[in-house]
Motif scaffolding. Structure first.
Motif, PDB file in Angstrom:
ATOM      1  N   GLU A 433       3.480   8.604  -1.679  1.00 43.50           N
ATOM      2  CA  GLU A 433       2.878   9.864  -2.150  1.00 43.50           C
ATOM      3  C   GLU A 433       2.141   9.648  -3.462  1.00 43.50           C
ATOM      4  OE1 GLU A 433       6.241  12.776  -0.089  1.00 43.50           O
ATOM      5  OE2 GLU A 433       6.456  12.119  -2.165  1.00 43.50           O
ATOM      6  N   LEU A 434       2.732   8.814  -4.323  1.00 48.51           N
ATOM      7  CA  LEU A 434       2.063   8.502  -5.596  1.00 48.51           C
ATOM      8  C   LEU A 434       0.744   7.778  -5.347  1.00 48.51           C
ATOM      9  CD1 LEU A 434       4.878   7.352  -8.086  1.00 48.51           C
ATOM     10  CD2 LEU A 434       3.384   9.342  -8.311  1.00 48.51           C
ATOM     11  N   SER A 435       0.740   6.856  -4.383  1.00 48.17           N
ATOM     12  CA  SER A 435      -0.487   6.120  -4.082  1.00 48.17           C
ATOM     13  C   SER A 435      -1.591   7.060  -3.628  1.00 48.17           C
ATOM     14  CB  SER A 435      -0.223   5.064  -3.009  1.00 48.17           C
ATOM     15  OG  SER A 435       0.609   4.052  -3.508  1.00 48.17           O
ATOM     16  N   ARG A 436      -1.238   7.985  -2.734  1.00 46.30           N
ATOM     17  CA  ARG A 436      -2.247   8.918  -2.239  1.00 46.30           C
ATOM     18  C   ARG A 436      -2.709   9.876  -3.334  1.00 46.30           C
ATOM     19  NH1 ARG A 436       0.543  10.830   3.320  1.00 46.30           N
ATOM     20  NH2 ARG A 436       2.373   9.791   2.424  1.00 46.30           N
ATOM     21  N   GLU A 458      -4.910  -2.662  -2.945  1.00 48.68           N
ATOM     22  CA  GLU A 458      -3.935  -2.104  -2.008  1.00 48.68           C
ATOM     23  C   GLU A 458      -3.546  -0.667  -2.371  1.00 48.68           C
ATOM     24  OE1 GLU A 458      -0.744  -4.788  -1.202  1.00 48.68           O
ATOM     25  OE2 GLU A 458      -2.046  -6.520  -1.054  1.00 48.68           O
ATOM     26  N   ILE A 459      -4.572   0.184  -2.578  1.00 47.05           N
ATOM     27  CA  ILE A 459      -4.339   1.605  -2.787  1.00 47.05           C
ATOM     28  C   ILE A 459      -3.752   2.242  -1.535  1.00 47.05           C
ATOM     29  CG2 ILE A 459      -6.650   2.296  -2.037  1.00 47.05           C
ATOM     30  CD1 ILE A 459      -4.662   3.836  -4.958  1.00 47.05           C
ATOM     31  N   ASP A 460      -3.827   1.521  -0.406  1.00 46.82           N
ATOM     32  CA  ASP A 460      -3.355   2.048   0.881  1.00 46.82           C
ATOM     33  C   ASP A 460      -1.865   1.818   1.094  1.00 46.82           C
ATOM     34  OD1 ASP A 460      -3.222  -0.714   1.358  1.00 46.82           O
ATOM     35  OD2 ASP A 460      -5.174  -0.719   2.332  1.00 46.82           O
ATOM     36  N   SER A 461      -1.154   1.386   0.036  1.00 40.34           N
ATOM     37  CA  SER A 461       0.269   1.106   0.180  1.00 40.34           C
ATOM     38  C   SER A 461       1.021   2.340   0.676  1.00 40.34           C
ATOM     39  CB  SER A 461       0.843   0.664  -1.172  1.00 40.34           C
ATOM     40  OG  SER A 461       2.230   0.488  -1.094  1.00 40.34           O
ATOM     41  N   GLY A 462       1.806   2.153   1.740  1.00 35.99           N
ATOM     42  CA  GLY A 462       2.649   3.235   2.230  1.00 35.99           C
ATOM     43  C   GLY A 462       1.961   4.180   3.191  1.00 35.99           C
ATOM     44  N   VAL A 463       0.730   3.884   3.607  1.00 34.74           N
ATOM     45  CA  VAL A 463       0.042   4.774   4.542  1.00 34.74           C
ATOM     46  C   VAL A 463      -0.362   3.983   5.789  1.00 34.74           C
ATOM     47  CG1 VAL A 463      -0.837   6.223   2.689  1.00 34.74           C
ATOM     48  CG2 VAL A 463      -2.252   4.365   3.558  1.00 34.74           C
ATOM     49  N   SER A 464      -0.642   4.709   6.879  1.00 35.29           N
ATOM     50  CA  SER A 464      -1.074   4.060   8.118  1.00 35.29           C
ATOM     51  C   SER A 464      -1.736   5.106   9.000  1.00 35.29           C
ATOM     52  CB  SER A 464       0.133   3.439   8.842  1.00 35.29           C
ATOM     53  OG  SER A 464       1.090   4.458   9.150  1.00 35.29           O
ATOM     54  N   GLY A 465      -2.207   4.658  10.155  1.00 33.73           N
ATOM     55  CA  GLY A 465      -2.738   5.577  11.154  1.00 33.73           C
ATOM     56  C   GLY A 465      -3.863   6.444  10.639  1.00 33.73           C
ATOM     57  N   GLU A 466      -3.750   7.746  10.947  1.00 30.24           N
ATOM     58  CA  GLU A 466      -4.797   8.696  10.589  1.00 30.24           C
ATOM     59  C   GLU A 466      -4.957   8.820   9.079  1.00 30.24           C
ATOM     60  OE1 GLU A 466      -7.943  11.121  11.114  1.00 30.24           O
ATOM     61  OE2 GLU A 466      -6.891   9.938  12.639  1.00 30.24           O
ATOM     62  N   VAL A 467      -3.848   8.732   8.361  1.00 28.58           N
ATOM     63  CA  VAL A 467      -3.927   8.814   6.892  1.00 28.58           C
ATOM     64  C   VAL A 467      -4.745   7.649   6.344  1.00 28.58           C
ATOM     65  CG1 VAL A 467      -2.619   8.769   4.740  1.00 28.58           C
ATOM     66  CG2 VAL A 467      -1.757  10.061   6.698  1.00 28.58           C
ATOM     67  N   ALA A 468      -4.564   6.463   6.910  1.00 27.70           N
ATOM     68  CA  ALA A 468      -5.344   5.302   6.480  1.00 27.70           C
ATOM     69  C   ALA A 468      -6.827   5.550   6.697  1.00 27.70           C
ATOM     70  CB  ALA A 468      -4.892   4.054   7.237  1.00 27.70           C
ATOM     71  N   ALA A 469      -7.168   6.187   7.818  1.00 25.80           N
ATOM     72  CA  ALA A 469      -8.566   6.507   8.081  1.00 25.80           C
ATOM     73  C   ALA A 469      -9.102   7.466   7.025  1.00 25.80           C
ATOM     74  CB  ALA A 469      -8.704   7.108   9.483  1.00 25.80           C
ATOM     75  N   ARG A 470      -8.255   8.423   6.617  1.00 29.85           N
ATOM     76  CA  ARG A 470      -8.669   9.381   5.580  1.00 29.85           C
ATOM     77  C   ARG A 470      -8.880   8.672   4.246  1.00 29.85           C
ATOM     78  NH1 ARG A 470      -9.985  14.345   7.934  1.00 29.85           N
ATOM     79  NH2 ARG A 470      -8.550  14.690   9.673  1.00 29.85           N
ATOM     80  N   VAL A 471      -7.996   7.716   3.954  1.00 32.40           N
ATOM     81  CA  VAL A 471      -8.171   6.927   2.722  1.00 32.40           C
ATOM     82  C   VAL A 471      -9.509   6.215   2.769  1.00 32.40           C
ATOM     83  CG1 VAL A 471      -7.319   4.947   1.395  1.00 32.40           C
ATOM     84  CG2 VAL A 471      -5.705   6.626   2.299  1.00 32.40           C
ATOM     85  N   GLY A 472      -9.823   5.637   3.899  1.00 35.09           N
ATOM     86  CA  GLY A 472     -11.110   4.961   4.047  1.00 35.09           C
ATOM     87  C   GLY A 472     -12.274   5.895   3.843  1.00 35.09           C
ATOM     88  N   GLU A 473     -12.162   7.130   4.344  1.00 31.43           N
ATOM     89  CA  GLU A 473     -13.235   8.114   4.164  1.00 31.43           C
ATOM     90  C   GLU A 473     -13.442   8.433   2.686  1.00 31.43           C
ATOM     91  OE1 GLU A 473     -12.307  11.523   6.463  1.00 31.43           O
ATOM     92  OE2 GLU A 473     -12.445  10.477   8.405  1.00 31.43           O
ATOM     93  N   ILE A 474     -12.330   8.606   1.995  1.00 35.44           N
ATOM     94  CA  ILE A 474     -12.442   8.934   0.556  1.00 35.44           C
ATOM     95  C   ILE A 474     -13.057   7.768  -0.210  1.00 35.44           C
ATOM     96  CG2 ILE A 474     -11.086   9.363  -1.528  1.00 35.44           C
ATOM     97  CD1 ILE A 474      -9.236  11.083   0.186  1.00 35.44           C
TER      98      ILE A 474
END
Length: 552
Positions: A433-436, A458-474
């Motif tokens: 949650e802190l990473s996001r 590795e800002i994507d620590s602790g995320v996967s799937g659809e959330v990872a895609a959202r991280v990529g969008e941001i």
């Protein structure tokens, strides 16, 4: 932006040259391949402390060089201030010598690390995993609000005023401490000064007093000896003057018949005149010698006083005693004037305090003005990152005293779940949650405060799937405003990159080296497929990788 990076003789890197581009660059590679080594070298370039143990070849220097595009960033004043050559493409270089010393250069001009760091602060933000914890810190939270408020100029003016206030308060405290000490010492110094001043140090000569006392102590003996001497010259039977006169008469008579005696006559005439003058002076001096026991006692007491004062103050001459008296006098004068100094200093402190409070009030209003918008944008970003029920509120409370950032105390209050009241981040937010949340904060800041380059480790620590895609969008959205480099293990993020860098290791019979190369076409598809399925790459993984790249 960072356009080129060159690294030589650093940890696992023998030689590496890398061209970087605008937009989002994905950096991938197996764990331990050396991505952190590249970040370490870049940190050196940005002013981190050097360590000669990082040199694999201890006989060669380590060199890290970066080329930055700085046109339009308003850095001309920085170059003028530090007397550096301004170039649209500016080159930073850091060298670590085998002996452990390091050197830094901007456009081939040697600079100190402080100057290098100051430049770097305007160029690159490296966000590594451990820095996510900064989000829990009040200082970082305040810096976020200040970035959104865009009042850096006003904040600098306040901080300068605050430092001036602290300096004046420190000066006042010193004066008040001096005054307290003076009050303890004043009677002692006053006694010393009066003792030395009343001794009349400048009106006497110790040598002259001692000589006069010696005469007074032997006055009777001196008068007697002078009287005897005068009698021998011109009184009594066979006195010297009478006998000399007879001698002169005899020689004069003899000279009538022997001209060679004339010279003796002349010399004896001079001697007789000198003896008569000497007899007169002896008489006069004898008359001046007086018996004065009272004067002798006064002189003896005065000499004793001088010697006692010199012994007391461990001083050997009256001149030193005079200097000591003057120094004590200056201290007493300072004691007399310190009350006025304190009065003036208190006025200056009050004026600086009033100015600082006014500036702090202005900062508070500016911060309060951005809070509603910031909270709303951060909540929306958290929803995009798979936290639809997340609540975030920013508490800004004022204190009764000033700090280096003003009078405000800031707290980020957070809740990830519906029905849970927001609480302090450090108590309720997990690592993921802190990473996001940190990504959301960084995304928001870049809208207001455009650094040329940001690097996410590795800002994507602790995320996967659809959330990872959202991280990529941001990240992709951020890259429309600045250069973004994302070190990632997630295919959804790697596929978002306009450019793709692959970090890998190779070994010979002696050493292991880190290399990096740019991926494109099938090679890139295969790397992303490997991130999806592991070492055994299936056709399905290849197809998924193609789809990810096409969507991106």
């Amino acid at each position: 932006m960072l356009a080129r990076l060159r690294i030589e003789n650093y940890v696992l890197i023998e030689h590496l040259e890398l061209d970087l581009h605008e937009g989002l660059t994905s950096m991938t590679g197996e764990t331990g391949a050396g991505k952190s080594v590249i970040l370490g070298a870049l940190s050196l370039l940005l002013g981190q402390r050097a360590d000669s143990s990082a040199l694999p070849d201890s006989k060669r220097k380590c060199v890290v060089e970066g080329e930055f595009g700085i046109e339009g960033l308003g850095l001309e004043d920085f170059f003028r201030t530090h007397e550096l050559d301004y170039e649209h493409q500016t080159i930073l270089r850091r060298e670590i010598l085998p002996q452990g010393k390091s050197r830094a250069f901007i456009n081939d001009t040697p600079v100190g690390l402080t100057v290098l760091r100051e430049f770097a602060e305007n160029m690159v933000d490296i966000h590594s995993q451990h820095r996510t914890l900064e989000l829990n810190e009040a200082a970082f939270q305040m810096s976020v609000i200040d970035s959104l408020a865009r009042h850096q100029k006003e904040l600098k003016i306040y901080k300068d005023c605050y430092r001036d206030l602290k300096e004046k308060q420190k000066q006042l405290a010193l004066l008040e401490a001096q005054e307290a000490q003076y009050q303890k010492d004043q009677d002692y110094f006053q006694f010393q000064y009066q003792e030395l001043d009343s001794a009349g140090l400048e009106s006497v000569s110790l040598e002259e007093m001692e000589a006069e006392l010696d005469v007074l102590n032997h006055a009777s003996q001196i008068k007697e000896l002078l009287a005897q001497s005068e009698d021998m010259l011109n009184s009594g039977e066979g006195d010297i003057l009478t006998r000399t006169a007879i001698l002169l008469q005899n020689l004069t008579q003899a000279a009538r018949n022997d001209l060679r005696i004339n010279d003796m006559v002349t010399r004896l005439q001079s001697t007789l005149i000198e003896l008569k003058e000497l007899s007169r002076e002896i008489g006069l001096h004898a008359d001046r010698i007086v018996l004065d026991p009272q004067r002798a006692e006064q002189l003896s007491e005065r000499i004793d006083l001088m010697n006692r004062l010199m012994q007391k103050h461990q001083i050997h001459t009256l001149a030193d005693l005079v200097r000591l008296r003057d120094e004590i006098g200056e201290k007493l004068a300072t004691m007399d004037s310190i009350e006025e100094e304190i009065r003036k200093c208190r006025i200056a402190v009050d004026q600086a305090l009033e100015k600082a409070w006014k500036l702090a009030d202005s900062l508070t209003k500016s911060r309060q003005g951005v809070l509603p918008s910031a909270e709303k944008k951060l909540r929306n970003l958290l929803k995009q990152l798979g936290m639809p029920e997340a609540q975030l509120s920013i508490s800004l409370n004022t204190a009764d005293e000033l700090t280096v950032n003003g009078k405000d105390r800031v707290q980020f209050l957070f809740s990830a779940n519906k029905g849970s009241a927001p609480d302090v981040l450090s108590r309720v937010a997990s690592g993921g949650e802190l990473s996001r949340l940190m990504l959301a904060v960084k995304s928001l800041i870049t809208e207001e405060n455009l650094l040329p380059t940001i690097i996410f480790d590795e800002i994507d620590s602790g995320v996967s799937g659809e959330v990872a895609a959202r991280v990529g969008e941001i990240l992709a959205d951020m890259s429309s405003r600045m250069q973004v480099i994302a070190i990632t293990h997630l295919p959804q993020i790697a596929a978002r990159g306009r450019n793709h860098l692959y970090v890998y290791k190779q070994s010979d019979h002696e050493r292991t080296f880190t290399y990096i190369r740019e991926l494109a076409g099938e090679e890139r598809i295969r790397e992303i497929a490997g991130m999806i399925s592991g070492s055994s790459i299936s056709e399905h993984a290849m197809e998924t990788a193609r789809e990810l790249l096409e969507r991106s």
